[in-house]
Design a protein around this motif. Structure first.
Motif, PDB file in Angstrom:
ATOM      1  N   PHE A 172       0.897  -1.087  -0.075  1.00  0.00           N
ATOM      2  CA  PHE A 172      -0.110   0.054   0.053  1.00  0.00           C
ATOM      3  C   PHE A 172       0.834   1.201  -0.047  1.00  0.00           C
ATOM      4  N   ALA A 173       0.342   2.597  -0.517  1.00  0.00           N
ATOM      5  CA  ALA A 173       1.091   3.579  -0.382  1.00  0.00           C
ATOM      6  C   ALA A 173       1.164   3.910   0.900  1.00  0.00           C
ATOM      7  N   SER A 174       2.336   4.711   1.431  1.00  0.00           N
ATOM      8  CA  SER A 174       2.694   4.889   2.808  1.00  0.00           C
ATOM      9  C   SER A 174       1.603   5.767   3.477  1.00  0.00           C
ATOM     10  N   SER A 175       1.126   5.179   4.741  1.00  0.00           N
ATOM     11  CA  SER A 175       0.088   5.705   5.540  1.00  0.00           C
ATOM     12  C   SER A 175      -1.339   5.898   4.810  1.00  0.00           C
ATOM     13  N   SER A 176      -1.508   4.768   3.860  1.00  0.00           N
ATOM     14  CA  SER A 176      -2.582   4.881   2.964  1.00  0.00           C
ATOM     15  C   SER A 176      -3.267   3.603   2.809  1.00  0.00           C
ATOM     16  N   ALA A 177      -4.513   3.438   2.358  1.00  0.00           N
ATOM     17  CA  ALA A 177      -5.266   2.257   2.098  1.00  0.00           C
ATOM     18  C   ALA A 177      -5.304   1.940   0.572  1.00  0.00           C
ATOM     19  N   ARG A 178      -4.745   3.064  -0.241  1.00  0.00           N
ATOM     20  CA  ARG A 178      -4.368   2.920  -1.774  1.00  0.00           C
ATOM     21  C   ARG A 178      -3.504   1.759  -2.007  1.00  0.00           C
ATOM     22  N   LEU A 179      -3.832   0.919  -3.006  1.00  0.00           N
ATOM     23  CA  LEU A 179      -3.038  -0.274  -3.227  1.00  0.00           C
ATOM     24  C   LEU A 179      -1.785   0.336  -4.327  1.00  0.00           C
ATOM     25  N   GLU A 180      -0.673  -0.296  -4.187  1.00  0.00           N
ATOM     26  CA  GLU A 180       0.404   0.100  -5.140  1.00  0.00           C
ATOM     27  C   GLU A 180       0.190  -0.650  -6.313  1.00  0.00           C
ATOM     28  N   ALA A 181       0.983   0.051  -7.439  1.00  0.00           N
ATOM     29  CA  ALA A 181       0.987  -0.768  -8.776  1.00  0.00           C
ATOM     30  C   ALA A 181       1.479  -2.360  -8.330  1.00  0.00           C
ATOM     31  N   GLY A 182       0.810  -3.064  -9.294  1.00  0.00           N
ATOM     32  CA  GLY A 182       1.040  -4.605  -9.155  1.00  0.00           C
ATOM     33  C   GLY A 182       0.218  -5.207  -8.393  1.00  0.00           C
ATOM     34  N   GLN A 238      -7.893  -1.451   9.423  1.00  0.00           N
ATOM     35  CA  GLN A 238      -9.223  -1.565   8.892  1.00  0.00           C
ATOM     36  C   GLN A 238      -9.383  -1.102   7.648  1.00  0.00           C
ATOM     37  N   GLN A 239      -8.970   0.065   7.196  1.00  0.00           N
ATOM     38  CA  GLN A 239      -9.226   0.672   5.828  1.00  0.00           C
ATOM     39  C   GLN A 239      -8.575  -0.398   4.870  1.00  0.00           C
ATOM     40  N   ARG A 240      -7.271  -0.884   5.203  1.00  0.00           N
ATOM     41  CA  ARG A 240      -6.739  -1.707   4.057  1.00  0.00           C
ATOM     42  C   ARG A 240      -7.331  -2.968   4.162  1.00  0.00           C
ATOM     43  N   ALA A 241      -7.836  -3.485   5.099  1.00  0.00           N
ATOM     44  CA  ALA A 241      -8.627  -4.761   4.952  1.00  0.00           C
ATOM     45  C   ALA A 241      -9.697  -4.736   4.036  1.00  0.00           C
ATOM     46  N   GLU A 242     -10.424  -3.661   4.335  1.00  0.00           N
ATOM     47  CA  GLU A 242     -11.654  -3.469   3.623  1.00  0.00           C
ATOM     48  C   GLU A 242     -11.339  -3.153   2.119  1.00  0.00           C
ATOM     49  N   THR A 243     -10.170  -2.467   1.976  1.00  0.00           N
ATOM     50  CA  THR A 243      -9.882  -2.147   0.382  1.00  0.00           C
ATOM     51  C   THR A 243      -9.513  -3.684  -0.323  1.00  0.00           C
ATOM     52  N   VAL A 244      -8.870  -4.503   0.406  1.00  0.00           N
ATOM     53  CA  VAL A 244      -8.590  -5.866  -0.114  1.00  0.00           C
ATOM     54  C   VAL A 244      -9.875  -6.604  -0.269  1.00  0.00           C
ATOM     55  N   THR A 277      -2.755  -5.617  -8.498  1.00  0.00           N
ATOM     56  CA  THR A 277      -3.904  -6.371  -8.989  1.00  0.00           C
ATOM     57  C   THR A 277      -3.684  -7.778  -9.513  1.00  0.00           C
ATOM     58  N   ALA A 278      -2.417  -8.001 -10.076  1.00  0.00           N
ATOM     59  CA  ALA A 278      -1.876  -9.311 -10.282  1.00  0.00           C
ATOM     60  C   ALA A 278      -2.057 -10.084  -9.306  1.00  0.00           C
ATOM     61  N   LEU A 279      -1.602  -9.852  -8.107  1.00  0.00           N
ATOM     62  CA  LEU A 279      -1.468 -10.719  -6.654  1.00  0.00           C
ATOM     63  C   LEU A 279      -2.978 -11.023  -6.434  1.00  0.00           C
ATOM     64  N   LEU A 280      -3.762  -9.822  -6.678  1.00  0.00           N
ATOM     65  CA  LEU A 280      -5.071 -10.060  -5.812  1.00  0.00           C
ATOM     66  C   LEU A 280      -5.844 -11.103  -6.977  1.00  0.00           C
ATOM     67  N   GLU A 281      -5.540 -11.050  -8.185  1.00  0.00           N
ATOM     68  CA  GLU A 281      -6.229 -12.066  -9.035  1.00  0.00           C
ATOM     69  C   GLU A 281      -5.854 -13.434  -8.462  1.00  0.00           C
ATOM     70  N   ARG A 282      -4.532 -13.584  -8.490  1.00  0.00           N
ATOM     71  CA  ARG A 282      -4.182 -14.941  -7.901  1.00  0.00           C
ATOM     72  C   ARG A 282      -4.820 -15.376  -6.433  1.00  0.00           C
TER      73      ARG A 282
END
Length: 179
Positions: free
Chosen positions: A70-80, A120-126, A82-87
């Protein structure tokens, strides 16, 4: 030579039928165990050690996502991501009737309340990303943030803090699904 009575023959037939059912049940259990082992191997094969590790604890699997950033101090996923989350989606498809909890964790740097909120925000993002990917199949997925309360490594050095910042997917398949 002794001859068997009709009653003795009936008793032997009954015992033989019981043994045959036991053998069939044992063969079914062995086939189910082999299927579960193969399913687990397919799950592990989806990920490199840098991306994720599969842990087994009792009747649960934990998919620890090392490669998800994730971006530092953020719930925004970093580049790349999506491929891992597809797996990850493919992994979850191996256990279609499983309960899944997406757990967010942080290191102990900073404020504990902020860490809990961020996890919590990161878990919700995923969870939301996986739900969008899988449609209704992920509707029962939960997200929970633990903040810095469940470290798996020391927070005294950068390597330990990096390990503690993670997303774990706790997968609870129906009984008898795991090897």
């Amino acid at each position: 030579t002794a001859t068997l009575s009709a009653q003795q023959i009936a008793e032997l037939d009954s015992r033989l039928a019981g043994l045959s059912r036991e053998a069939q049940d044992a063969n079914l259990r062995l086939a189910e165990q082999a299927r579960a082992r193969e399913q687990f191997k397919r799950l592990e094969a989806l990920f490199t050690p840098a991306d994720a590790v599969v842990l087994r604890r009792g009747d649960e699997l934990t998919l620890r996502l090392h490669g998800l950033a994730f971006a530092s101090s953020s719930a925004r996923l970093e580049a790349g991501a999506t491929a891992l989350l597809e797996r990850v989606g493919a992994a979850l498809a191996l256990y279609p009737n499983a309960r899944v909890a997406v757990e967010g964790h942080t290191d102990s740097s900073g404020d504990s309340v902020a860490n809990q909120r961020l996890s919590q925000q990161r878990a919700e993002t995923v969870r939301d990303h996986l739900a969008a990917q899988a449609g209704n199949a992920a509707s029962g997925m939960t997200a929970i943030g633990y903040g810095d309360t469940r470290p798996i490594a020391s927070n005294e050095d950068a390597a330990g803090r990096r390990e503690n910042r993670r997303i774990d997917l706790v997968i609870t398949p129906p009984p008898g699904t795991l090897p």
